[in-house]
Motif scaffolding. Structure first.
Motif, PDB file in Angstrom:
ATOM      1  N   MET A  96     106.704 106.357  80.921  1.00  0.00           N
ATOM      2  CA  MET A  96     106.500 105.238  80.000  1.00  0.00           C
ATOM      3  C   MET A  96     105.369 105.554  79.032  1.00  0.00           C
ATOM      4  SD  MET A  96     107.159 104.519  83.191  1.00  0.00           S
ATOM      5  CE  MET A  96     107.525 103.321  84.407  1.00  0.00           C
ATOM      6  N   ASN A 105     104.183 108.412  78.039  1.00  0.00           N
ATOM      7  CA  ASN A 105     104.511 109.463  77.074  1.00  0.00           C
ATOM      8  C   ASN A 105     105.569 109.040  76.075  1.00  0.00           C
ATOM      9  OD1 ASN A 105     102.661 110.967  78.403  1.00  0.00           O
ATOM     10  ND2 ASN A 105     104.061 112.578  79.067  1.00  0.00           N
ATOM     11  N   THR A 106     106.237 107.941  76.353  1.00  0.00           N
ATOM     12  CA  THR A 106     107.200 107.408  75.385  1.00  0.00           C
ATOM     13  C   THR A 106     106.503 106.422  74.451  1.00  0.00           C
ATOM     14  OG1 THR A 106     108.876 107.675  77.088  1.00  0.00           O
ATOM     15  CG2 THR A 106     109.508 106.358  75.216  1.00  0.00           C
ATOM     16  N   GLY A 107     105.257 106.128  74.747  1.00  0.00           N
ATOM     17  CA  GLY A 107     104.502 105.202  73.902  1.00  0.00           C
ATOM     18  C   GLY A 107     104.450 103.792  74.451  1.00  0.00           C
ATOM     19  N   CYS A 108     105.092 103.584  75.615  1.00  0.00           N
ATOM     20  CA  CYS A 108     105.189 102.229  76.162  1.00  0.00           C
ATOM     21  C   CYS A 108     104.011 101.958  77.107  1.00  0.00           C
ATOM     22  CB  CYS A 108     106.521 102.045  76.873  1.00  0.00           C
ATOM     23  SG  CYS A 108     107.919 102.307  75.780  1.00  0.00           S
ATOM     24  N   GLN A 134     104.201  99.141  79.632  1.00  0.00           N
ATOM     25  CA  GLN A 134     105.034  99.377  80.809  1.00  0.00           C
ATOM     26  C   GLN A 134     104.353 100.343  81.778  1.00  0.00           C
ATOM     27  OE1 GLN A 134     106.765  98.900  77.706  1.00  0.00           O
ATOM     28  NE2 GLN A 134     107.126  96.908  78.634  1.00  0.00           N
ATOM     29  N   PHE A 137     111.212 114.545  76.475  1.00  0.00           N
ATOM     30  CA  PHE A 137     111.439 115.569  75.452  1.00  0.00           C
ATOM     31  C   PHE A 137     112.661 116.420  75.805  1.00  0.00           C
ATOM     32  CE2 PHE A 137     110.786 119.980  74.058  1.00  0.00           C
ATOM     33  CZ  PHE A 137     110.556 119.825  72.693  1.00  0.00           C
ATOM     34  N   ALA A 148     115.523 114.117  74.712  1.00  0.00           N
ATOM     35  CA  ALA A 148     115.481 113.686  73.310  1.00  0.00           C
ATOM     36  C   ALA A 148     115.554 114.875  72.353  1.00  0.00           C
ATOM     37  CB  ALA A 148     114.203 112.885  73.059  1.00  0.00           C
ATOM     38  N   GLU A 149     114.955 115.983  72.745  1.00  0.00           N
ATOM     39  CA  GLU A 149     114.966 117.195  71.916  1.00  0.00           C
ATOM     40  C   GLU A 149     115.650 118.305  72.710  1.00  0.00           C
ATOM     41  OE1 GLU A 149     113.678 118.150  68.856  1.00  0.00           O
ATOM     42  OE2 GLU A 149     112.318 116.515  68.254  1.00  0.00           O
ATOM     43  N   HIS A 186     113.878 114.255  63.846  1.00  0.00           N
ATOM     44  CA  HIS A 186     113.599 115.675  64.067  1.00  0.00           C
ATOM     45  C   HIS A 186     114.663 116.388  64.909  1.00  0.00           C
ATOM     46  CE1 HIS A 186     111.738 119.248  65.895  1.00  0.00           C
ATOM     47  NE2 HIS A 186     111.248 119.420  64.691  1.00  0.00           N
ATOM     48  N   PRO A 187     115.128 115.790  66.027  1.00  0.00           N
ATOM     49  CA  PRO A 187     116.107 116.530  66.835  1.00  0.00           C
ATOM     50  C   PRO A 187     117.348 116.935  66.033  1.00  0.00           C
ATOM     51  CG  PRO A 187     115.345 114.587  68.017  1.00  0.00           C
ATOM     52  CD  PRO A 187     114.786 114.490  66.628  1.00  0.00           C
ATOM     53  N   SER A 226     109.841 109.969  64.369  1.00  0.00           N
ATOM     54  CA  SER A 226     110.308 110.903  65.414  1.00  0.00           C
ATOM     55  C   SER A 226     109.368 112.102  65.575  1.00  0.00           C
ATOM     56  CB  SER A 226     111.730 111.389  65.111  1.00  0.00           C
ATOM     57  OG  SER A 226     111.730 112.353  64.082  1.00  0.00           O
ATOM     58  N   PHE A 265     107.168 112.721  68.632  1.00  0.00           N
ATOM     59  CA  PHE A 265     107.994 113.008  69.809  1.00  0.00           C
ATOM     60  C   PHE A 265     108.583 114.424  69.754  1.00  0.00           C
ATOM     61  CE2 PHE A 265     107.851 108.447  69.437  1.00  0.00           C
ATOM     62  CZ  PHE A 265     107.663 108.039  70.751  1.00  0.00           C
ATOM     63  N   ALA A 266     108.393 115.108  68.627  1.00  0.00           N
ATOM     64  CA  ALA A 266     108.867 116.489  68.496  1.00  0.00           C
ATOM     65  C   ALA A 266     107.821 117.411  69.104  1.00  0.00           C
ATOM     66  CB  ALA A 266     109.110 116.828  67.028  1.00  0.00           C
ATOM     67  N   LEU A 290     100.183 111.790  71.243  1.00  0.00           N
ATOM     68  CA  LEU A 290     100.455 110.787  72.276  1.00  0.00           C
ATOM     69  C   LEU A 290     100.034 109.395  71.781  1.00  0.00           C
ATOM     70  CD1 LEU A 290     101.446 110.454  75.169  1.00  0.00           C
ATOM     71  CD2 LEU A 290      99.154 111.012  75.977  1.00  0.00           C
ATOM     72  N   ARG A 336     102.536 107.976  69.504  1.00  0.00           N
ATOM     73  CA  ARG A 336     103.718 107.413  70.181  1.00  0.00           C
ATOM     74  C   ARG A 336     103.476 105.944  70.517  1.00  0.00           C
ATOM     75  NH1 ARG A 336     105.802 112.299  74.226  1.00  0.00           N
ATOM     76  NH2 ARG A 336     105.808 113.923  72.640  1.00  0.00           N
ATOM     77  N   GLN A 337     102.269 105.656  70.966  1.00  0.00           N
ATOM     78  CA  GLN A 337     101.938 104.255  71.270  1.00  0.00           C
ATOM     79  C   GLN A 337     101.943 103.397  70.012  1.00  0.00           C
ATOM     80  OE1 GLN A 337      98.404 103.462  73.555  1.00  0.00           O
ATOM     81  NE2 GLN A 337      98.936 105.046  75.033  1.00  0.00           N
ATOM     82  N   ALA A 397     105.455 102.708  69.001  1.00  0.00           N
ATOM     83  CA  ALA A 397     106.058 101.676  69.863  1.00  0.00           C
ATOM     84  C   ALA A 397     105.517 100.300  69.470  1.00  0.00           C
ATOM     85  CB  ALA A 397     105.741 101.981  71.326  1.00  0.00           C
ATOM     86  N   LEU A 453     110.244 102.268  67.762  1.00  0.00           N
ATOM     87  CA  LEU A 453     110.848 103.036  68.850  1.00  0.00           C
ATOM     88  C   LEU A 453     112.328 102.665  68.946  1.00  0.00           C
ATOM     89  CD1 LEU A 453     109.262 104.941  70.725  1.00  0.00           C
ATOM     90  CD2 LEU A 453     109.243 103.127  72.431  1.00  0.00           C
ATOM     91  N   LYS A 481     115.134 103.953  74.017  1.00  0.00           N
ATOM     92  CA  LYS A 481     113.883 104.327  74.684  1.00  0.00           C
ATOM     93  C   LYS A 481     113.152 103.093  75.187  1.00  0.00           C
ATOM     94  CE  LYS A 481     112.605 108.779  72.679  1.00  0.00           C
ATOM     95  NZ  LYS A 481     111.821 109.495  71.696  1.00  0.00           N
ATOM     96  N   ARG A 482     113.092 102.086  74.328  1.00  0.00           N
ATOM     97  CA  ARG A 482     112.332 100.876  74.642  1.00  0.00           C
ATOM     98  C   ARG A 482     112.879 100.219  75.917  1.00  0.00           C
ATOM     99  NH1 ARG A 482     113.155  98.535  69.794  1.00  0.00           N
ATOM    100  NH2 ARG A 482     114.426  96.906  70.721  1.00  0.00           N
ATOM    101  N   MET A 486     112.581 102.286  79.238  1.00  0.00           N
ATOM    102  CA  MET A 486     111.235 102.292  79.795  1.00  0.00           C
ATOM    103  C   MET A 486     110.889 100.937  80.431  1.00  0.00           C
ATOM    104  SD  MET A 486     110.191 105.255  79.749  1.00  0.00           S
ATOM    105  CE  MET A 486     111.311 106.551  79.268  1.00  0.00           C
ATOM    106  N   LYS A 487     111.427  99.881  79.858  1.00  0.00           N
ATOM    107  CA  LYS A 487     111.231  98.557  80.472  1.00  0.00           C
ATOM    108  C   LYS A 487     111.895  98.522  81.845  1.00  0.00           C
ATOM    109  CE  LYS A 487     110.007  95.188  77.093  1.00  0.00           C
ATOM    110  NZ  LYS A 487     110.406  94.501  75.906  1.00  0.00           N
TER     111      LYS A 487
END
Lengths: 259, 477
Positions: A46, A48-51, A54, A186, A189-190, B7-8, B349, B352-353, B375, B378-379, B382, B387, B391-392, B395-396
């Motif tokens: 969570m 590292n995904t920015g959440c 959570q 990652f 996603a990548e 990016h991907p 993105s 996250f790359a 990092l 990323r927050q 979000a 986001l 993903k959102r 993660m929930k």
């Protein structure tokens, strides 16, 4: 000394033998180890995904679950670094002291073994050529080894431990500490870049003549294992704890856990 | 503004050409290696990095004071100092100087700032011929491509590609790929442009408050020709290029050459103070979002950047996805920090790359905590709601699951059961990006907690009384 075993969720669910090996190695040295089973995940996916919202409850749970132990030991540099290096902002206002206690007593497995148990040598031989994959968070957050970018001499804990295993030959890839490309979400996603990164680690270790790639983080190895098995390459993955615990008796036994 | 970048997807084509991707990887790794050798030969390397970061921190903390000192000192030596709040103002200032002097042809040395302000297309739209005089930049200018690296702008091209480009644009015979021949062709072509130019624009590597000097570093000497031959020199700089004292410059020039290309020294380090006799010297100071970054506790250190490109050379993602996949003025780790600051939605993105390996942070000569800033972005992304829903929501769900150990245990067992039972054709499909080129991880029958419960829990009870929620209730499939 009472040690709380902090088992990363994916090790708990997918690689139980890595946690069993960790437990066995610690017990060999007379450490009393407990696994508090309320633990689940440190919250890194969570975070590292920015959440952050959570991830925060996970951090709070970790403090509750491990507060009664003298030490917390985890067979993952990445999950350890999450606790010791990335929890700070969850406890800016509340619970700072409790977090400080957790942070100071949390150790990555090789760190704990090298620092507190200081083995002379391990009993069970591992007569194989082993390539060491330096997992990034263990290396560049926890500084468990020499980072190729930094001009400061640092002890290589994993290398030191492996040198105490009879019969083991450590082989060196040309890029000694390049990322494997797992990187948590990652890897999905990548996926293209992730696979390309993993591929070049595998080729490097094969070139070096490795029969086994080991690491302090099973997540990196899970990614490499996925590639190796798809391509049927003659290279196996094993967590460091598994080698130190004397596994497997026969190298041809599948590393796909206990079933 | 340009469209949102993913990016991907942007990386797909570059990664798919495996041979070229590996060549790109190794070309940049070669530069990283050269850097390692030079850094290792400098016993005080880590001290220099620390010092450089501290000098930058001090300068940024007192930026207002030093900028005004710089303006006073530069003006005292005959330079005209201009202030631009943003890219548009910068471009207008440059155009104004050119129009006032009737300039129609200019040469420009490498400047990431003018790239950031999109100066070239702006001037060209106003009838000014702009010739990039750095060899790599000239090559990509002919090809109408953006740079793919801030120090090695044409690193995505092989010598055969350059031969083709010169064949098309300079009329040399086809299939020439000898670097020596190509260099001579470029030299002849650029010499005419240097002699014809009515003004020269350069970037700035460092500006020194106490002397009012600007310092430009190149290996080709192209900035020196461009600044010296025509009567007008315009130096364009971001306000973060400033350092307070002349004596601190050596800290940065030593770090820059070694970090950028693994050279012990840059070939030309030129100091400019005031105009040549009868000429004009303009310095354009540009903010364009920099004060915003300076005001942010989270991202301030990104302004330490001396644009050496070491983070690109070391980045395992950059090396395998190529600079163009970032679709940003500055690619790679530092670009993925700076670009969202300019437009978080468009560049969402990029943070996250990154596999968060941290190599960029350790290689950075001015100690920008790059992977921690990525990092942090990323927050931010979000928080700003950029986001993707997938993903959102996942993660929930994960957070809920991990907050309930019993449920986690049950779901884990079911998941492993499903992984064991699902036929290959159903497991490996396009919706499973992990499985496109990788086998799924093993799915053992028992988790560790199950094993522990069976083997150890009873003879090794927890030292604390477990609450009911801590009881393990895993179901055996």
């Amino acid at each position: 000394m009472r040690v709380g075993l902090f088992v990363p969720c994916y090790i708990d669910q997918l690689y139980p033998d890595v946690a069993i090996s960790t437990l066995e190695v610690l017990e060999q040295f007379g450490v009393q180890v407990h696994f508090p089973n309320a633990q689940t995940c440190c919250g890194q996916p969570m975070a590292n995904t920015g959440c952050a919202d959570q991830a925060a409850p996970m951090a709070r749970r970790m403090i509750e679950i491990f507060h009664s132990f003298d030490y917390v030991v985890c067979p993952s540099g990445s999950c350890t670094a999450m606790v010791t290096h990335h929890y700070g902002h969850f406890f800016h206002t509340k619970g700072r002291d409790a977090y400080e206690k957790l942070r100071k007593k949390t150790y990555e497995f090789t760190q704990f073994v090298a620092e507190f148990l200081r083995p002379e040598r391990f009993d069970i031989p591992f007569p194989h050529r082993v390539g060491l994959h330096q997992s990034c968070h263990g290396l560049r957050e926890l500084r468990l080894g020499q980072c190729s970018e930094r001009m400061l001499e640092t002890r290589d804990l994993a290398g030191e431990l492996l040198s105490k295993v009879p019969g083991l030959t450590l082989v060196k890839p040309t890029r000694v500490d390049e990322c494997c490309g797992f990187g948590g979400t990652f890897a999905v996603a990548e996926a293209d870049v992730s696979v390309a990164m993993g591929q070049s680690r595998i080729e490097d270790h094969l070139q070096a003549g490795a029969e086994v790639v080991t690491a302090g983080d099973m997540s990196c190895l899970m990614h490499l294992q996925g590639l190796l098995e798809r391509q049927k390459q003659p290279l196996r993955v094993m967590h460091l704890a598994q080698i130190l615990a004397g596994r497997p008796k026969d190298i041809n036994v599948s590393t796909r856990g206990s079933s | 503004m340009s469209a949102t970048v993913h990016h991907p997807e942007a990386a797909k084509e570059f990664v798919a050409n495996s041979e070229r991707m590996q060549w790109h990887d190794m070309a940049l790794w070669f530069v990283r290696n050269k850097r390692d050798l030079q850094a290792a030969k400098t016993p005080e390397w880590e001290y220099l990095r620390e010092l450089a970061a501290e000098i930058k921190a001090h300068t940024q903390a007192n930026l207002d004071v030093y900028l005004e000192e710089f303006e006073r000192q530069a003006a005292a030596r005959g330079a005209v100092v201009h202030w631009a709040a943003d890219a548009a103002e910068h471009n207008e200032i440059v155009l104004g100087i050119l129009q006032k002097n009737g300039v129609q042809r200019i040469v420009k040395s490498k400047s990431m700032l003018t790239e950031e302000c999109h100066l070239n297309p702006f001037l060209e739209a106003h009838g000014v011929e702009v010739i990039d005089s750095d060899l790599g930049e000239r090559i990509i200018q002919m090809r109408n491509e953006p740079p793919s690296h801030i120090v090695l702008p044409a690193i995505h091209l092989k010598k055969e590609d350059v031969g083709n480009t010169f064949h098309q644009h300079l009329g040399i015979p086809p299939h020439i790929s000898d670097p020596k021949v190509l260099t001579e062709v470029a030299r002849g072509h650029l010499r005419r442009k240097f002699l014809d130019a009515q003004a020269g624009i350069t970037g700035v590597n460092f500006a020194i408050a106490e002397t009012g000097a600007v310092v430009v570093c190149t290996n080709e000497g192209n900035a020196d020709l461009g600044a010296s031959l025509p009567p007008i020199h315009i130096a364009c700089m971001g306000i973060e290029k400033l350092i307070a004292r002349q004596e601190d410059l050596g800290v940065f020039t030593r770090l820059l050459a070694r970090s950028a290309t693994g050279q012990p020294i840059t070939t030309y380090t030129s100091h400019f103070q005031g105009p040549k006799p009868g000429g004009q010297f303009h310095i354009v100071l540009v903010d364009n979002g920099r004060t915003g970054i300076r005001d942010s506790d989270q991202f301030r250190e990104a302004l330490n950047c001396i644009r050496c490109g070491a983070c690109m050379n070391t980045c395992p993602v950059y090396r395998r996805s190529g600079g163009h996949s970032y679709a940003a003025v500055v690619p790679g780790p530092i670009g993925s920090v700076l670009s969202p600051a300019a437009d978080a939605k468009q560049h969402h993105s990029l943070p996250f790359a990154c596999s968060l390996c941290g190599s960029c942070t350790d290689v950075c000569p001015v100690k920008i905590p790059l992977h921690h800033q990525l990092l942090a972005w990323r927050q931010e992304i979000a928080r700003l709601g950029h986001l993707p829903a997938s993903k959102r929501l996942s993660m929930k769900a994960a957070s809920f699951l991990f907050s309930h150990p019993r449920l986690y245990s049950i779901v884990g067992s079911l998941g492993r059961l499903a992984l064991r039972m699902t036929p290959r054709w159903l497991l490996y499909n396009r919706l499973n990006p992990w499985g496109i080129e990788r086998e799924m991880p093993p799915a053992p029958r028992a988790s560790f907690r199950k094993w522990y419960d069976r083997e150890r829990a009873r003879q090794n009870p927890l030292p604390v009384v477990s609450s009911s929620s801590q009881q393990n209730m895993e179901t055996q499939p």
